[in-house]
Write a protein that holds these residues in place. Structure first.
Motif, PDB file in Angstrom:
ATOM      1  N   UNK A  30       0.631  -0.959   0.081  1.00 39.67           N
ATOM      2  CA  UNK A  30       0.053  -0.102  -0.201  1.00 39.67           C
ATOM      3  C   UNK A  30       1.218   1.285  -0.190  1.00 39.67           C
ATOM      4  N   UNK A  31       0.803   2.220  -0.515  1.00 31.99           N
ATOM      5  CA  UNK A  31       1.366   3.126  -0.365  1.00 31.99           C
ATOM      6  C   UNK A  31       0.425   4.412   0.552  1.00 31.99           C
ATOM      7  N   UNK A  32       0.839   4.728   1.453  1.00 29.72           N
ATOM      8  CA  UNK A  32       0.533   6.012   2.112  1.00 29.72           C
ATOM      9  C   UNK A  32      -0.607   7.189   1.956  1.00 29.72           C
ATOM     10  N   UNK A  33      -1.871   7.952   1.470  1.00 27.70           N
ATOM     11  CA  UNK A  33      -1.704   8.687   0.751  1.00 27.70           C
ATOM     12  C   UNK A  33      -1.342   9.878   1.798  1.00 27.70           C
ATOM     13  N   UNK A  34      -0.904  10.155   3.432  1.00 29.35           N
ATOM     14  CA  UNK A  34      -0.653  10.623   4.041  1.00 29.35           C
ATOM     15  C   UNK A  34       0.475  11.238   4.291  1.00 29.35           C
ATOM     16  N   UNK A  35       1.466  10.141   4.037  1.00 27.65           N
ATOM     17  CA  UNK A  35       2.914  10.488   4.186  1.00 27.65           C
ATOM     18  C   UNK A  35       3.494  10.318   2.425  1.00 27.65           C
ATOM     19  N   UNK A  36       2.636   9.617   2.463  1.00 29.10           N
ATOM     20  CA  UNK A  36       3.351   9.018   0.610  1.00 29.10           C
ATOM     21  C   UNK A  36       4.361   7.759   0.646  1.00 29.10           C
ATOM     22  N   UNK A  37       4.567   6.920   1.534  1.00 34.23           N
ATOM     23  CA  UNK A  37       4.603   5.950   1.820  1.00 34.23           C
ATOM     24  C   UNK A  37       4.640   4.869   1.738  1.00 34.23           C
ATOM     25  N   UNK A  38       5.699   3.597   1.442  1.00 37.11           N
ATOM     26  CA  UNK A  38       5.154   2.491   0.884  1.00 37.11           C
ATOM     27  C   UNK A  38       5.199   1.301   1.759  1.00 37.11           C
ATOM     28  N   UNK A  39       3.763   0.570   2.296  1.00 32.98           N
ATOM     29  CA  UNK A  39       4.285  -0.590   3.398  1.00 32.98           C
ATOM     30  C   UNK A  39       3.396  -2.088   2.781  1.00 32.98           C
ATOM     31  N   UNK A  45       1.248  -9.990  10.274  1.00 33.27           N
ATOM     32  CA  UNK A  45       1.094  -8.978  10.401  1.00 33.27           C
ATOM     33  C   UNK A  45       0.064  -8.017  10.050  1.00 33.27           C
ATOM     34  N   UNK A  46      -1.004  -8.377   8.718  1.00 31.82           N
ATOM     35  CA  UNK A  46      -2.028  -8.347   9.139  1.00 31.82           C
ATOM     36  C   UNK A  46      -3.797  -7.851  10.046  1.00 31.82           C
ATOM     37  N   UNK A  47      -3.947  -7.000  10.403  1.00 29.28           N
ATOM     38  CA  UNK A  47      -5.090  -6.860  10.853  1.00 29.28           C
ATOM     39  C   UNK A  47      -6.401  -7.565  10.301  1.00 29.28           C
ATOM     40  N   UNK A  48      -7.362  -8.671  10.540  1.00 35.13           N
ATOM     41  CA  UNK A  48      -8.367  -8.341  10.461  1.00 35.13           C
ATOM     42  C   UNK A  48      -9.378  -8.090  10.920  1.00 35.13           C
ATOM     43  N   UNK A  49     -10.413  -8.466  10.244  1.00 31.61           N
ATOM     44  CA  UNK A  49     -11.543  -8.033  10.477  1.00 31.61           C
ATOM     45  C   UNK A  49     -13.050  -9.374  10.106  1.00 31.61           C
ATOM     46  N   UNK A  50     -14.030  -8.960  10.450  1.00 30.45           N
ATOM     47  CA  UNK A  50     -15.486  -9.944  10.435  1.00 30.45           C
ATOM     48  C   UNK A  50     -15.340  -8.899   8.831  1.00 30.45           C
ATOM     49  N   UNK A  51     -15.350 -10.149   7.715  1.00 30.53           N
ATOM     50  CA  UNK A  51     -15.600  -9.227   6.596  1.00 30.53           C
ATOM     51  C   UNK A  51     -14.471  -8.409   5.499  1.00 30.53           C
ATOM     52  N   UNK A  52     -13.878  -7.512   6.790  1.00 26.01           N
ATOM     53  CA  UNK A  52     -13.096  -6.863   6.111  1.00 26.01           C
ATOM     54  C   UNK A  52     -11.352  -7.184   6.708  1.00 26.01           C
ATOM     55  N   UNK A  53     -10.952  -6.118   6.226  1.00 27.23           N
ATOM     56  CA  UNK A  53      -8.690  -5.743   6.960  1.00 27.23           C
ATOM     57  C   UNK A  53      -8.544  -4.195   6.930  1.00 27.23           C
ATOM     58  N   UNK A  54      -8.259  -4.309   8.096  1.00 24.41           N
ATOM     59  CA  UNK A  54      -7.209  -3.041   8.626  1.00 24.41           C
ATOM     60  C   UNK A  54      -6.207  -2.792   8.172  1.00 24.41           C
ATOM     61  N   UNK A  56      -3.142  -0.401   7.167  1.00 24.99           N
ATOM     62  CA  UNK A  56      -2.453   0.753   7.921  1.00 24.99           C
ATOM     63  C   UNK A  56      -0.405   1.031   7.487  1.00 24.99           C
ATOM     64  N   UNK A  57      -0.182   2.240   7.436  1.00 22.90           N
ATOM     65  CA  UNK A  57       0.817   2.474   7.164  1.00 22.90           C
ATOM     66  C   UNK A  57       1.944   2.403   8.301  1.00 22.90           C
ATOM     67  N   UNK A  58       3.100   1.367   7.576  1.00 22.85           N
ATOM     68  CA  UNK A  58       3.815   1.184   8.977  1.00 22.85           C
ATOM     69  C   UNK A  58       5.031   2.593   9.782  1.00 22.85           C
ATOM     70  N   UNK A  59       5.156   3.228   8.058  1.00 23.23           N
ATOM     71  CA  UNK A  59       5.593   4.601   8.615  1.00 23.23           C
ATOM     72  C   UNK A  59       4.680   5.332   9.399  1.00 23.23           C
ATOM     73  N   UNK A  60       3.805   5.745   9.179  1.00 24.98           N
ATOM     74  CA  UNK A  60       3.125   7.242  10.200  1.00 24.98           C
ATOM     75  C   UNK A  60       1.679   7.149  11.061  1.00 24.98           C
ATOM     76  N   UNK A  61       1.544   4.960  11.027  1.00 29.94           N
ATOM     77  CA  UNK A  61       0.362   4.894  11.608  1.00 29.94           C
ATOM     78  C   UNK A  61      -0.938   5.503  10.813  1.00 29.94           C
ATOM     79  N   UNK A  62      -0.882   5.587  10.176  1.00 28.70           N
ATOM     80  CA  UNK A  62      -2.468   5.960   9.827  1.00 28.70           C
ATOM     81  C   UNK A  62      -3.220   4.369   9.220  1.00 28.70           C
ATOM     82  N   UNK A  63      -4.636   4.595   9.152  1.00 24.04           N
ATOM     83  CA  UNK A  63      -4.985   2.987   9.743  1.00 24.04           C
ATOM     84  C   UNK A  63      -6.341   3.370   8.865  1.00 24.04           C
ATOM     85  N   UNK A  64      -7.361   1.993   8.190  1.00 24.78           N
ATOM     86  CA  UNK A  64      -8.176   2.329   7.745  1.00 24.78           C
ATOM     87  C   UNK A  64      -8.852   1.045   7.625  1.00 24.78           C
TER      88      UNK A  64
END
Length: 99
Positions: A30-39, A45-54, A56-64
């Protein structure tokens, strides 16, 4: 569309059910739109939700949190890259040129 709002999905590898629906993401880049870095994230390492995925940027901490159905839309747009291609750091990032 590979843009989820906070992230641009560069590569995606997923387990799917017989109908082709994403069950869980195995790895992603992923490329983070906040800091531009690639994770690059895989496995536990991937946080999973029921029917979804979190996402996350390893550089600035942004999540969705994103529904796996939304990631299926991304999967139709991006080319599924081989591990060698997904990990190559010399590839230009969309909108950022070579460096």
């Amino acid at each position: 569309m590979p843009n989820t709002g906070r992230f641009f999905v560069l590569a995606l590898d997923a387990d799917r059910d017989p109908a082709g629906t994403i069950v869980q993401i195995r790895s992603m880049a992923l490329r983070c739109e906040a800091c531009g870095e690639v994770t690059r994230t895989e496995g536990t390492q991937i946080a999973r939700l029921s029917g979804g995925t979190v996402l996350a940027c390893a550089h600035c901490g942004a999540t969705q949190a994103v529904a796996n159905a939304r990631l299926e839309e991304c999967d139709h747009v991006i080319a599924v890259a081989s591990p060698a291609t997904a990990s190559a750091s010399t590839l230009p990032l969309p909108g950022r040129g070579r460096g």
